[in-house]
Design an enzyme around this catalytic site. Structure first.
Site, PDB file in Angstrom:
ATOM      1  N   TYR A 172       0.816  -1.218   0.000  1.00 27.00           N
ATOM      2  CA  TYR A 172       0.000   0.000   0.000  1.00 27.00           C
ATOM      3  C   TYR A 172       0.848   1.267   0.000  1.00 27.00           C
ATOM      4  O   TYR A 172       0.317   2.369   0.041  1.00 27.00           O
ATOM      5  CB  TYR A 172      -0.954   0.006   1.205  1.00 27.00           C
ATOM      6  CG  TYR A 172      -2.193  -0.809   0.955  1.00 27.00           C
ATOM      7  CD1 TYR A 172      -2.109  -2.192   0.876  1.00 27.00           C
ATOM      8  CD2 TYR A 172      -3.436  -0.224   0.777  1.00 27.00           C
ATOM      9  CE1 TYR A 172      -3.220  -2.973   0.638  1.00 27.00           C
ATOM     10  CE2 TYR A 172      -4.563  -0.991   0.546  1.00 27.00           C
ATOM     11  CZ  TYR A 172      -4.448  -2.362   0.478  1.00 27.00           C
ATOM     12  OH  TYR A 172      -5.567  -3.127   0.245  1.00 27.00           O
ATOM     13  N   LYS A 222       4.515 -14.464   4.586  1.00 30.34           N
ATOM     14  CA  LYS A 222       4.940 -15.361   3.507  1.00 30.34           C
ATOM     15  C   LYS A 222       6.467 -15.338   3.446  1.00 30.34           C
ATOM     16  O   LYS A 222       7.073 -15.059   2.403  1.00 30.34           O
ATOM     17  CB  LYS A 222       4.293 -14.876   2.187  1.00 30.34           C
ATOM     18  CG  LYS A 222       4.414 -15.821   1.028  1.00 30.34           C
ATOM     19  CD  LYS A 222       3.548 -17.056   1.171  1.00 30.34           C
ATOM     20  CE  LYS A 222       3.785 -18.010   0.009  1.00 30.34           C
ATOM     21  NZ  LYS A 222       3.282 -19.355   0.255  1.00 30.34           N
ATOM     22  N   ASP A 251      -0.998 -18.178   3.009  1.00 31.30           N
ATOM     23  CA  ASP A 251      -1.874 -19.084   2.242  1.00 31.30           C
ATOM     24  C   ASP A 251      -2.500 -20.123   3.175  1.00 31.30           C
ATOM     25  O   ASP A 251      -3.698 -20.426   3.072  1.00 31.30           O
ATOM     26  CB  ASP A 251      -1.124 -19.750   1.077  1.00 31.30           C
ATOM     27  CG  ASP A 251       0.254 -20.253   1.471  1.00 31.30           C
ATOM     28  OD1 ASP A 251       0.784 -19.790   2.501  1.00 31.30           O
ATOM     29  OD2 ASP A 251       0.815 -21.109   0.757  1.00 31.30           O
ATOM     30  N   ASP A 300      -6.032  -7.082   4.442  1.00 31.94           N
ATOM     31  CA  ASP A 300      -7.185  -6.667   3.641  1.00 31.94           C
ATOM     32  C   ASP A 300      -7.909  -7.906   3.107  1.00 31.94           C
ATOM     33  O   ASP A 300      -9.128  -8.049   3.226  1.00 31.94           O
ATOM     34  CB  ASP A 300      -6.675  -5.805   2.485  1.00 31.94           C
ATOM     35  CG  ASP A 300      -7.806  -5.210   1.680  1.00 31.94           C
ATOM     36  OD1 ASP A 300      -8.831  -4.858   2.276  1.00 31.94           O
ATOM     37  OD2 ASP A 300      -7.671  -5.115   0.449  1.00 31.94           O
ATOM     38  N   ASP A 333     -11.665  -9.690   4.422  1.00 30.48           N
ATOM     39  CA  ASP A 333     -12.837  -9.855   3.543  1.00 30.48           C
ATOM     40  C   ASP A 333     -13.243 -11.320   3.501  1.00 30.48           C
ATOM     41  O   ASP A 333     -14.427 -11.654   3.516  1.00 30.48           O
ATOM     42  CB  ASP A 333     -12.518  -9.384   2.113  1.00 30.48           C
ATOM     43  CG  ASP A 333     -12.856  -7.913   1.915  1.00 30.48           C
ATOM     44  OD1 ASP A 333     -12.900  -7.188   2.923  1.00 30.48           O
ATOM     45  OD2 ASP A 333     -13.069  -7.499   0.762  1.00 30.48           O
TER      46      ASP A 333
END
Ligand code: ATP
Length: 348
Positions: free
Chosen positions: A135, A183, A216, A240, A244
């Site tokens: 971002y 990750k 993941d 983010d 969701d």
């Protein structure tokens, strides 16, 4: 007479300034619902409306005018609706989060009785780093239409700050465990630094259980066994996406609130966007913004009112007779907001 003036003076001195930024589409509809409920409490708040978003861009030439930033910076808390993104223009919410240094994004994921959802026993919190990662919007064209790059920025300072924030929030909410999602097997430097910092910070909180998963795997577990999570702390983009995803498990975006917290400001917003597909129909679900309003009141130490709103929202969902179409009902936004208010009155 003197006492009356003194009281008035104290009232003005303690008055909290609240910036109201409705934005676009359903942002404006749900904000009306929030203001309707806030007005009922008649708190010592000074509300200031400010513009942002696509409509604002057409009016002023900016998606987030200086005036809006000025109003936000003079406020104790900001309530934000939702905006429609404008091509090639700054994102108002990303700009606000950066300008106000609200580095910690809190996204509670809670099941509600009565809401048809995949799980009905969830209660965990996603803590998302809000100021860096991808971002940073630092992109570069290496070869036009052939090769472009985006820089992912991870700093020790921001990682430490968000991990500390997550542990403190864990204590505040009497939770037990923090999971870091990253990750680091692929992004060895950036996510590697995040993971390392997480465990450094964890040493100061020996009574809190810690673990980490690759992002993941985290997203898999959120679907297959979300009950294992208590608090998840993660960098910006993962937060983010995971929030969701998690919202989908407890009844969708119409129910999920969020708070962006920094040293000086609190900025509260529903997780959903401006929903152009239903904007103007007055059928948007106001619960996400009402729960965001509850988070704002709690941040401002109005715990009683915050709890009342939260309980009243739960009651409306449990009773299930006044629901917007996203929850299978036929109610309009204002009817659901009114049902929340009726329940607040009953609970008082
Ligand atoms: P944006 O680009 O502004 O983020 P979007 O449509 O991509 O808009 P959302 O606005 O979050 O993303 O909407 C995703 C879906 O969820 C849409 O179908 C929308 O109608 C629905 N939705 C989002 N918020 C609500 C709400 N409060 N009430 C009912 N449905 C909602």
């Amino acid at each position: 007479m003197f006492r009356r003036y003194t009281n008035k003076f104290l009232e003005i001195k303690n008055m909290k300034k609240i910036a109201i930024i409705p934005g676009d589409g359903i942002g404006k509809e749900v904000m009306k619902a929030a203001q309707y409920v806030l007005d009922y409490f008649d708190l010592n708040f000074d509300y200031n409306n400010a513009l942002a978003g696509r409509e604002c861009f057409y009016k002023t030439g900016s998606t987030i005018p200086d005036e809006t930033l000025k109003i936000a910076k003079k406020s104790d808390a900001i309530l934000f609706g939702a905006i429609t993104s404008t091509p090639n223009q700054k994102s108002p919410i990303v700009t606000l989060r950066k300008e106000l240094e609200t580095y910690g994004n809190l996204r509670p994921i809670k099941s509600f009785k009565g809401v048809k959802s995949i799980y009905n026993d969830l209660d965990f919190l996603i803590v998302r780093e809000n100021t860096e990662g991808l971002y940073s919007q630092d992109e570069e064209i290496i070869e036009e239409d052939e090769k472009v790059i985006a820089k992912k920025i991870i700093t020790k300072k921001a990682s430490k700050r968000i991990c500390e924030f997550a542990f403190k929030q864990t204590i505040k909410e009497s939770r037990k465990k923090v999971t870091a999602a990253h990750k680091s097997n692929v992004l060895k430097l950036t996510d590697g630094l995040f993971k390392k910092t997480f465990y450094e910070v964890a040493k100061d909180y020996p009574n809190i259980e810690t673990e980490d998963y690759y992002v993941d795997a985290t997203s898999l577990y959120i679907v297959t066994m979300p009950q294992i999570f208590d608090v998840i702390v993660t960098e910006n983009l993962y937060g983010d996406i995971l929030s969701d995803e998690a919202a989908g498990l407890v009844g969708g975006l119409g129910l999920t609130p969020s708070g962006n917290i920094g040293e000086k400001y609190g900025l509260f917003e529903p997780v959903h966007g401006s929903a152009p597909d239903i904007a103007g129909k007055h059928i948007s679900n106001p619960i996400a913004i009402l729960l965001s309003t509850s988070m704002m009141l709690s941040y401002l130490k109005y715990e009683y009112e915050a709890k009342l709103i939260e309980k009243a929202c739960s009651e409306v969902l449990r009773k299930g007779n006044v629901l917007t179409p996203d929850l299978g009902g036929k109610a309009k936004t204002y009817e659901m907001a009114d049902a929340v208010l009726c329940n607040i009155r009953e609970l008082e």
